[in-house]
Design a protein around this motif. Structure first.
Motif, PDB file in Angstrom:
ATOM      1  N   LEU A 195       0.818  -1.207   0.000  1.00 53.91           N
ATOM      2  CA  LEU A 195       0.000   0.000   0.000  1.00 53.91           C
ATOM      3  C   LEU A 195       0.858   1.265   0.000  1.00 53.91           C
ATOM      4  N   ASP A 196       1.935   1.255   0.779  1.00 57.14           N
ATOM      5  CA  ASP A 196       2.825   2.430   0.797  1.00 57.14           C
ATOM      6  C   ASP A 196       3.594   2.539  -0.512  1.00 57.14           C
ATOM      7  N   GLU A 197       4.013   1.403  -1.053  1.00 56.09           N
ATOM      8  CA  GLU A 197       4.743   1.422  -2.318  1.00 56.09           C
ATOM      9  C   GLU A 197       3.880   1.986  -3.437  1.00 56.09           C
ATOM     10  N   GLU A 198       2.600   1.630  -3.431  1.00 55.27           N
ATOM     11  CA  GLU A 198       1.720   2.101  -4.503  1.00 55.27           C
ATOM     12  C   GLU A 198       1.492   3.611  -4.435  1.00 55.27           C
ATOM     13  N   LYS A 199       1.585   4.185  -3.243  1.00 52.95           N
ATOM     14  CA  LYS A 199       1.506   5.650  -3.149  1.00 52.95           C
ATOM     15  C   LYS A 199       2.624   6.291  -3.952  1.00 52.95           C
ATOM     16  N   LEU A 200       3.834   5.732  -3.816  1.00 51.81           N
ATOM     17  CA  LEU A 200       4.982   6.253  -4.558  1.00 51.81           C
ATOM     18  C   LEU A 200       4.832   6.003  -6.054  1.00 51.81           C
ATOM     19  N   LEU A 201       4.406   4.798  -6.410  1.00 53.91           N
ATOM     20  CA  LEU A 201       4.277   4.457  -7.822  1.00 53.91           C
ATOM     21  C   LEU A 201       3.227   5.316  -8.523  1.00 53.91           C
ATOM     22  N   ARG A 202       2.107   5.553  -7.866  1.00 54.37           N
ATOM     23  CA  ARG A 202       1.065   6.393  -8.457  1.00 54.37           C
ATOM     24  C   ARG A 202       1.564   7.825  -8.664  1.00 54.37           C
ATOM     25  N   ALA A 203       2.415   8.285  -7.743  1.00 52.53           N
ATOM     26  CA  ALA A 203       2.881   9.674  -7.801  1.00 52.53           C
ATOM     27  C   ALA A 203       4.024   9.864  -8.782  1.00 52.53           C
ATOM     28  N   GLU A 204       4.884   8.842  -8.965  1.00 56.97           N
ATOM     29  CA  GLU A 204       6.133   9.072  -9.687  1.00 56.97           C
ATOM     30  C   GLU A 204       6.358   8.206 -10.923  1.00 56.97           C
ATOM     31  N   LEU A 205       5.606   7.119 -11.085  1.00 57.67           N
ATOM     32  CA  LEU A 205       5.833   6.249 -12.238  1.00 57.67           C
ATOM     33  C   LEU A 205       4.766   6.501 -13.286  1.00 57.67           C
ATOM     34  N   ASP A 206       5.175   7.012 -14.434  1.00 58.62           N
ATOM     35  CA  ASP A 206       4.234   7.354 -15.501  1.00 58.62           C
ATOM     36  C   ASP A 206       3.407   6.142 -15.916  1.00 58.62           C
ATOM     37  N   GLY A 207       2.086   6.340 -15.957  1.00 55.76           N
ATOM     38  CA  GLY A 207       1.187   5.298 -16.435  1.00 55.76           C
ATOM     39  C   GLY A 207       0.723   4.322 -15.376  1.00 55.76           C
ATOM     40  N   TYR A 208       1.221   4.473 -14.133  1.00 54.68           N
ATOM     41  CA  TYR A 208       0.865   3.477 -13.126  1.00 54.68           C
ATOM     42  C   TYR A 208      -0.616   3.548 -12.750  1.00 54.68           C
ATOM     43  N   GLU A 209      -1.178   4.744 -12.694  1.00 55.42           N
ATOM     44  CA  GLU A 209      -2.593   4.884 -12.355  1.00 55.42           C
ATOM     45  C   GLU A 209      -3.456   4.130 -13.368  1.00 55.42           C
ATOM     46  N   GLN A 210      -3.137   4.284 -14.653  1.00 55.48           N
ATOM     47  CA  GLN A 210      -3.891   3.575 -15.689  1.00 55.48           C
ATOM     48  C   GLN A 210      -3.670   2.062 -15.593  1.00 55.48           C
ATOM     49  N   TYR A 211      -2.466   1.678 -15.213  1.00 53.40           N
ATOM     50  CA  TYR A 211      -2.148   0.260 -15.051  1.00 53.40           C
ATOM     51  C   TYR A 211      -2.999  -0.374 -13.958  1.00 53.40           C
ATOM     52  N   THR A 212      -3.258   0.362 -12.874  1.00 57.22           N
ATOM     53  CA  THR A 212      -4.074  -0.186 -11.788  1.00 57.22           C
ATOM     54  C   THR A 212      -5.510  -0.431 -12.229  1.00 57.22           C
ATOM     55  N   GLN A 213      -5.956   0.297 -13.237  1.00 56.53           N
ATOM     56  CA  GLN A 213      -7.295   0.061 -13.765  1.00 56.53           C
ATOM     57  C   GLN A 213      -7.338  -1.195 -14.634  1.00 56.53           C
ATOM     58  N   LYS A 214      -6.217  -1.500 -15.246  1.00 54.00           N
ATOM     59  CA  LYS A 214      -6.119  -2.683 -16.110  1.00 54.00           C
ATOM     60  C   LYS A 214      -5.898  -3.947 -15.293  1.00 54.00           C
ATOM     61  N   VAL A 215      -4.988  -3.889 -14.330  1.00 57.65           N
ATOM     62  CA  VAL A 215      -4.693  -5.034 -13.465  1.00 57.65           C
ATOM     63  C   VAL A 215      -5.200  -4.682 -12.076  1.00 57.65           C
ATOM     64  N   ARG A 216      -6.311  -5.257 -11.688  1.00 53.21           N
ATOM     65  CA  ARG A 216      -7.010  -4.836 -10.480  1.00 53.21           C
ATOM     66  C   ARG A 216      -6.413  -5.418  -9.203  1.00 53.21           C
ATOM     67  N   TYR A 217      -5.825  -6.598  -9.298  1.00 55.95           N
ATOM     68  CA  TYR A 217      -5.403  -7.291  -8.075  1.00 55.95           C
ATOM     69  C   TYR A 217      -3.944  -7.009  -7.746  1.00 55.95           C
ATOM     70  N   ARG A 218      -3.701  -6.692  -6.491  1.00 52.78           N
ATOM     71  CA  ARG A 218      -2.355  -6.332  -6.053  1.00 52.78           C
ATOM     72  C   ARG A 218      -1.477  -7.554  -5.815  1.00 52.78           C
ATOM     73  N   LEU A 219      -2.020  -8.547  -5.103  1.00 53.90           N
ATOM     74  CA  LEU A 219      -1.192  -9.646  -4.617  1.00 53.90           C
ATOM     75  C   LEU A 219      -1.663 -11.014  -5.063  1.00 53.90           C
ATOM     76  N   VAL A 220      -2.934 -11.313  -4.815  1.00 56.03           N
ATOM     77  CA  VAL A 220      -3.482 -12.645  -5.120  1.00 56.03           C
ATOM     78  C   VAL A 220      -4.636 -12.490  -6.098  1.00 56.03           C
ATOM     79  N   PRO A 221      -4.588 -13.142  -7.257  1.00 52.15           N
ATOM     80  CA  PRO A 221      -5.659 -13.024  -8.244  1.00 52.15           C
ATOM     81  C   PRO A 221      -7.028 -13.358  -7.653  1.00 52.15           C
ATOM     82  N   LEU A 222      -8.013 -12.525  -7.951  1.00 49.28           N
ATOM     83  CA  LEU A 222      -9.406 -12.694  -7.558  1.00 49.28           C
ATOM     84  C   LEU A 222      -9.658 -12.461  -6.063  1.00 49.28           C
ATOM     85  N   ILE A 223      -8.615 -12.131  -5.313  1.00 47.22           N
ATOM     86  CA  ILE A 223      -8.794 -11.906  -3.864  1.00 47.22           C
ATOM     87  C   ILE A 223      -8.431 -10.468  -3.478  1.00 47.22           C
ATOM     88  N   TRP A 224      -7.175 -10.025  -3.762  1.00 48.58           N
ATOM     89  CA  TRP A 224      -6.757  -8.676  -3.376  1.00 48.58           C
ATOM     90  C   TRP A 224      -5.613  -8.184  -4.259  1.00 48.58           C
TER      91      TRP A 224
END
Length: 224
Positions: A195-224
């Protein structure tokens, strides 16, 4: 000292530390589960690392910057410190379990655990092959590309998924049901890191926000 020699020395020292954390609490070296786990770690850590060092030393160099001091974000410093403690406990507690006979895991399940450890370590190495900017600490480098294919097309943090498999595998490989109670703690630490890493990625890595819309799950498919 060149990078390969540093990596080899680090791996050797790591194996020695593992052995101390396993066999001293176990009170014996007659602990086949411990030897099996050490062998799996040695093979699955050193061999792929040596190969990657030949084709992309910079990727290996990024993996050497690890630990509490390497982190710049306060949350990550706390998480990494806690992770080190939990990882050590995942070696010590099963060894104590073996010594005092708190639980009895069948040999076949310990072997399954070794397979899970190999799979978790192997998955982490595949991630490094797919994303050469995958580092051991949370950082964004200049010109770092967004990787959204391969394992990153399934979950946003495939290396942590490999770590989850690794954690469960370790305690089963070492023959301890009681040590499974440590896994949820490790999982909570991993979730905080993500969760903390994603704050940095959303702020500084180009395209990451759009990527989160494409790949919804952070850790385990269909769960979280």
């Amino acid at each position: 000292m060149n990078l390969l020699l540093r990596m080899v020395m680090s791996s050797v020292l790591g194996i020695i530390a593992f052995a101390i954390l396993l066999f001293v609490p176990a009170g014996t070296v007659n602990y086949w589960q411990g030897w099996a786990l050490l062998a799996v770690f040695a093979v699955m850590s050193l061999a792929p690392t040596m190969f990657l060092n030949r084709i992309d030393p910079a990727a290996i160099e990024r993996r050497t910057h690890a630990g509490v001091k390497a982190e710049t974000r306060p949350v990550q410093k706390v998480v990494i410190a806690g992770t080190f403690v939990i990882f050590a406990a995942m070696l010590v507690v099963p060894a104590l379990d073996y010594r005092f006979g708190w639980s009895h895991v069948p040999a076949w399940l310990s072997i399954v655990g070794d397979v899970m450890v190999a799979a978790g370590l192997g998955l982490a190495m595949v991630v490094v092959f797919q994303n050469r900017y995958a580092s051991a600490n949370i950082t964004i480098e200049e010109g770092q590309p967004l990787v959204s294919t391969g394992l990153y097309g399934i979950v946003r943090h495939p290396m942590y998924f490999g770590n989850l498999i690794l954690m469960i595998g370790i305690v089963l490989a070492l023959g301890s049901y009681w040590s499974l109670l440590l896994v949820p703690i490790g999982l909570l630490l991993m979730a905080a890191r993500i969760l903390d890493e994603e704050k940095l990625l959303r702020a500084e890595l180009d395209g990451y926000e759009q990527y989160t819309q494409k790949v919804r799950y952070r850790l385990v498919p269909l769960i979280w």
